[in-house]
Scaffold this active site. Structure first.
Site, PDB file in Angstrom:
ATOM      1  N   PRO A  86      25.579  38.750  41.375  1.00 42.36           N
ATOM      2  CA  PRO A  86      24.770  38.239  40.196  1.00 42.36           C
ATOM      3  C   PRO A  86      23.402  39.057  40.114  1.00 42.36           C
ATOM      4  CG  PRO A  86      25.143  36.558  42.078  1.00 42.36           C
ATOM      5  CD  PRO A  86      25.570  37.831  42.574  1.00 42.36           C
ATOM      6  N   GLU A 113      25.461  35.320  52.039  1.00 38.31           N
ATOM      7  CA  GLU A 113      23.992  35.556  51.109  1.00 38.31           C
ATOM      8  C   GLU A 113      24.010  36.949  50.298  1.00 38.31           C
ATOM      9  OE1 GLU A 113      22.331  33.057  50.078  1.00 38.31           O
ATOM     10  OE2 GLU A 113      23.765  31.926  51.703  1.00 38.31           O
ATOM     11  N   ARG A 151      43.343  45.897  30.383  1.00 38.52           N
ATOM     12  CA  ARG A 151      43.630  45.842  29.115  1.00 38.52           C
ATOM     13  C   ARG A 151      43.478  47.075  28.184  1.00 38.52           C
ATOM     14  NH1 ARG A 151      45.034  40.911  27.554  1.00 38.52           N
ATOM     15  NH2 ARG A 151      44.374  41.135  25.378  1.00 38.52           N
ATOM     16  N   ASP A 166      41.854  42.946  19.122  1.00 38.84           N
ATOM     17  CA  ASP A 166      41.419  41.531  19.891  1.00 38.84           C
ATOM     18  C   ASP A 166      39.900  41.519  19.464  1.00 38.84           C
ATOM     19  OD1 ASP A 166      43.293  41.082  21.654  1.00 38.84           O
ATOM     20  OD2 ASP A 166      42.606  41.998  23.412  1.00 38.84           O
TER      21      ASP A 166
END
Ligand code: 4F9
Length: 250
Positions: A86, A113, A151, A166
């Protein structure tokens, strides 16, 4: 492209890697994925990969030595070494296309963590996040990255469902899709789609993609140079909305 994954849960990847788009990309040799068990790179019988944080606090930290051995062992000279976390820069379509150009990726999936900072300092090129939320580990974000990158490898997505068509390729959201039956609980298919005029259908889809982006993700239009035609489409759309609001207020 070769992708190396390092994780303490290699078994999470197996069924997913042999299914669907990524499965086909692997059997056709376009994408190679190798999943490595971090515990294989531990020393000692107990195969420990975590320890208490220096300075105290809740949770455990992944210890550096197994990560350093694993990353150095599976990396080639040109590998881009990425931690899913994150704290990373947000993964978006530009980043996905950039990664698809590379020969080799090493994806580090942290748990607990997180990793000892020295792993990041010594053997990691960048941190990537798939969104502002916390998961139990980097495994799902690694799968997200592998699928999105695959992709863009030529040959992985057939021409019939071209990536060029797309959503996002043009920086816009997708237009709405319809299939049979022609009427569902009183809602009909837009007539233009039934009339077989391909130029008109293309025009309608371009307009709808622009309108969807304006309504749902106006941030994507910031910094985009709109054509006169596109500005007219949005002006008409905005006044239609204003009209409808005015009628409701009366
Ligand atoms: C990684 C969350 C990438 C979002 C890794 C816990 C993560 C994550 N994007 N959360 N470990």
């Amino acid at each position: 492209m070769r992708i190396q994954v390092i994780t303490i849960f290699p078994e999470l990847f197996e069924p997913w890697l042999s299914t669907s788009l990524v499965g086909r990309a692997r059997t056709s040799g376009l994408v190679e994925v190798e999943v490595h068990d971090l515990r294989f790179f531990t020393e000692g019988r107990h195969r420990v990969v975590d320890d208490e944080p220096y300075g105290g606090g809740a949770g455990m930290v992944m210890t550096a030595p197994p990560w350093l051995r694993a990353v150095r062992e599976v990396s080639g000279p040109a590998s881009r070494r990425i931690v899913l976390s994150p704290q990373g820069r947000r993964l978006d379509d530009d980043k996905v296309q950039e990664l698809a150009e590379l020969e080799e990726l090493v994806l580090l999936c942290g748990r607990y963590e997180g990793l000892d900072q020295r792993v990041l300092d010594l053997v990691v090129d960048e941190e990537l996040s798939i969104g502002d939320f916390v998961l139990s580990g980097g495994e799902l974000p690694a799968m997200v990255t592998i699928e999105a990158v695959s992709r863009y490898i030529p040959g992985v997505v057939g021409r019939a469902t071209s990536v060029v068509e797309d959503s996002f390729h043009q920086g816009l959201l997708d237009y709405p899709h319809y299939t049979r039956p022609p009427e569902v609980e009183g809602l009909e298919v837009p007539p233009v789609l039934l009339q077989g005029n391909h130029a008109e259908i293309e025009r309608w889809r371009r307009e709808q993609a622009l309108i969807a982006t304006y309504d749902k993700r106006p941030d994507l239009l910031e910094g985009v140079e709109l054509t006169t035609e596109q500005r007219e489409v949005l002006a008409r759309h905005a006044s239609a909305i204003a009209c409808a609001a005015g009628e409701r207020a009366q």
